[in-house]
Design an enzyme around this catalytic site. Sequence first.
Site, short mmCIF file in Angstrom:
data_model
loop_
_atom_site.label_atom_id
_atom_site.label_comp_id
_atom_site.label_asym_id
_atom_site.label_seq_id
_atom_site.Cartn_x
_atom_site.Cartn_y
_atom_site.Cartn_z
N GLY A 253 32.70 79.61 -7.61
CA GLY A 253 31.14 79.63 -7.59
C GLY A 253 30.57 78.91 -6.87
CE1 TYR B 270 30.17 78.50 -19.93
CE2 TYR B 270 28.37 77.28 -21.73
CZ TYR B 270 28.97 77.54 -20.18
OH TYR B 270 29.06 76.85 -19.46
CD GLN C 228 21.50 74.44 -12.74
OE1 GLN C 228 22.13 74.56 -13.46
NE2 GLN C 228 20.81 73.44 -13.05
N1 LIG Z 1 24.54 74.37 -14.98
C1 LIG Z 1 24.87 74.35 -16.48
O1 LIG Z 1 23.96 73.27 -17.41
C2 LIG Z 1 26.28 73.81 -16.68
C3 LIG Z 1 26.54 73.01 -17.88
C4 LIG Z 1 27.44 73.20 -17.93
C5 LIG Z 1 28.59 73.43 -17.95
N2 LIG Z 1 28.62 74.21 -16.81
C6 LIG Z 1 30.33 74.95 -15.43
O2 LIG Z 1 29.62 74.62 -14.85
C7 LIG Z 1 30.37 75.82 -13.83
C8 LIG Z 1 29.69 75.91 -12.86
O3 LIG Z 1 27.57 76.65 -13.75
P1 LIG Z 1 26.78 76.97 -12.28
O4 LIG Z 1 25.54 75.72 -13.77
O5 LIG Z 1 26.94 76.13 -11.06
O6 LIG Z 1 26.94 78.24 -12.90
P2 LIG Z 1 26.25 79.43 -12.32
O7 LIG Z 1 25.95 80.23 -13.09
O8 LIG Z 1 24.54 79.19 -11.57
O9 LIG Z 1 26.96 79.98 -11.05
C9 LIG Z 1 28.03 80.20 -11.30
C10 LIG Z 1 28.10 81.33 -9.53
O10 LIG Z 1 30.11 81.95 -10.52
C11 LIG Z 1 29.59 82.99 -9.29
N3 LIG Z 1 30.57 84.16 -10.37
C12 LIG Z 1 30.25 85.09 -11.40
N4 LIG Z 1 31.52 85.70 -11.29
C13 LIG Z 1 31.78 85.33 -10.32
C14 LIG Z 1 33.00 86.25 -10.06
N5 LIG Z 1 33.23 87.63 -10.40
N6 LIG Z 1 34.02 86.48 -9.06
C15 LIG Z 1 33.92 84.96 -7.86
N7 LIG Z 1 31.95 84.04 -8.47
C16 LIG Z 1 31.50 84.39 -10.00
C17 LIG Z 1 28.50 83.27 -9.38
O11 LIG Z 1 27.92 84.44 -8.36
C18 LIG Z 1 28.01 81.63 -8.85
O12 LIG Z 1 27.37 81.31 -7.96
C19 LIG Z 1 30.94 76.53 -14.53
O13 LIG Z 1 31.48 77.32 -15.19
C20 LIG Z 1 29.43 76.27 -15.46
O14 LIG Z 1 29.73 76.68 -16.78
C21 LIG Z 1 27.30 74.31 -15.99
#
Ligand SMILES: NC(=O)c1ccc[n+]([C@@H]2O[C@H](COP(=O)([O-])OP(=O)(O)OC[C@H]3O[C@@H](n4cnc5c(N)ncnc54)[C@H](O)[C@@H]3O)[C@@H](O)[C@H]2O)c1
Length: 316
Positions: A7, A138, A11
């Site tokens: 991933g 989720y 973000q």
């Molecule tokens: N951003 C937040 O506020 C937040 C808060 C709590 C937890 N998280 C956790 O942190 C992690 C990253 O969050 P983020 O905000 O960067 O998410 P995001 O949605 O910005 O990025 C997720 C990435 O995963 C990739 N992805 C999706 N499906 C895929 C697949 N089948 N194979 C390969 N890649 C795939 C997407 O292309 C994307 O680049 C996640 O696990 C999320 O649950 C984020």
Amino acid sequence: MKILLTGAGGQIGTDMLPILVSRGDEVLAFDLAPRPDTCPPEVEWLRGDITYAAEVNTAVERFQPDRIFHLAAILSAVGESVPHRAWRVNMDGTRNVLEAARIFGVDQVFYTSTIAAFGPGLDQPVGDHVPLRPTTMYGLTKVAGELLGEYYEHTWGIDFRGVRFPGLINAGIPGGGTSDYALFMYVDGMRDGRYESFCTPEAKIPFMYMPDAIRATLELSDAPKEKLGQSIYNIAAMSPSADEIADAVRARIPGVELTFAPDPLRQAILDSWPDALDDSNARRDWGWSHEFDLEAMSDDLMPKIRALIGDPGVPA
Ligand SMILES: NC(=O)c1ccc[n+]([C@@H]2O[C@H](COP(=O)([O-])OP(=O)(O)OC[C@H]3O[C@@H](n4cnc5c(N)ncnc54)[C@H](O)[C@@H]3O)[C@@H](O)[C@H]2O)c1
């Protein structure tokens, strides 16, 4: 150290890549998305689908990472609109990562869980060890991921650890989380002079600024195992209401119009999450301490968002 970052195009990953490179880590980025312009040249970018075990296994077998930071997921708001996809990416993807780690002997899998793992009705602030009864797809996939990782730890000896992130704020484009209103107040407030939040002014959840979130990830990943009393830790920094965030933006963008029109679906998700987290175990076990509160974050964020909006790669 060799790190596989799933991933990596999201973000968190986008901000984490340059920090890993600056530490001297060798990084393989794994994402469904193509390599973004922001990816440092030192990073190898592999396009792959986390839901296909063969693609994950091939990447892990070839790269032989010391650690996997597993970020790939479908987040809360998107997860409610395509729940079958959230199930597949979050459940199968996490199992594929843990299986690959088991088969190819990866030392550590780092898991990024969330405040969405909690459900409604908990005493505030919410501690680590409370019933996990989320109401979103989720959230339930993230709870299952936490438990699956602990299963691989006690059954197969994998070093599994991770954090429950609050809503994260950075100078970027949010990825479909229910906490996105906060960042949009800054971005659209500066770009368009107005933003209408999809929540009530009173909506209140824990937030964290991205530099703190990435530092927490790296500090917990590097912490000696014998200091850790558990696998998954709450981490906290601030819990402003939406109106308090709006006030911080108003103080920095004169004349900005910030209004509220709650969307029932997303407001219901926000209502089911904690107002505030108790992260005393993280502070005790591995010395977690946040640096940014709302004011410090807002001061740091404004020039970065100005630079982001000026970037021709970002839609106006
Ligand atoms: N951003 C937040 O506020 C937040 C808060 C709590 C937890 N998280 C956790 O942190 C992690 C990253 O969050 P983020 O905000 O960067 O998410 P995001 O949605 O910005 O990025 C997720 C990435 O995963 C990739 N992805 C999706 N499906 C895929 C697949 N089948 N194979 C390969 N890649 C795939 C997407 O292309 C994307 O680049 C996640 O696990 C999320 O649950 C984020």
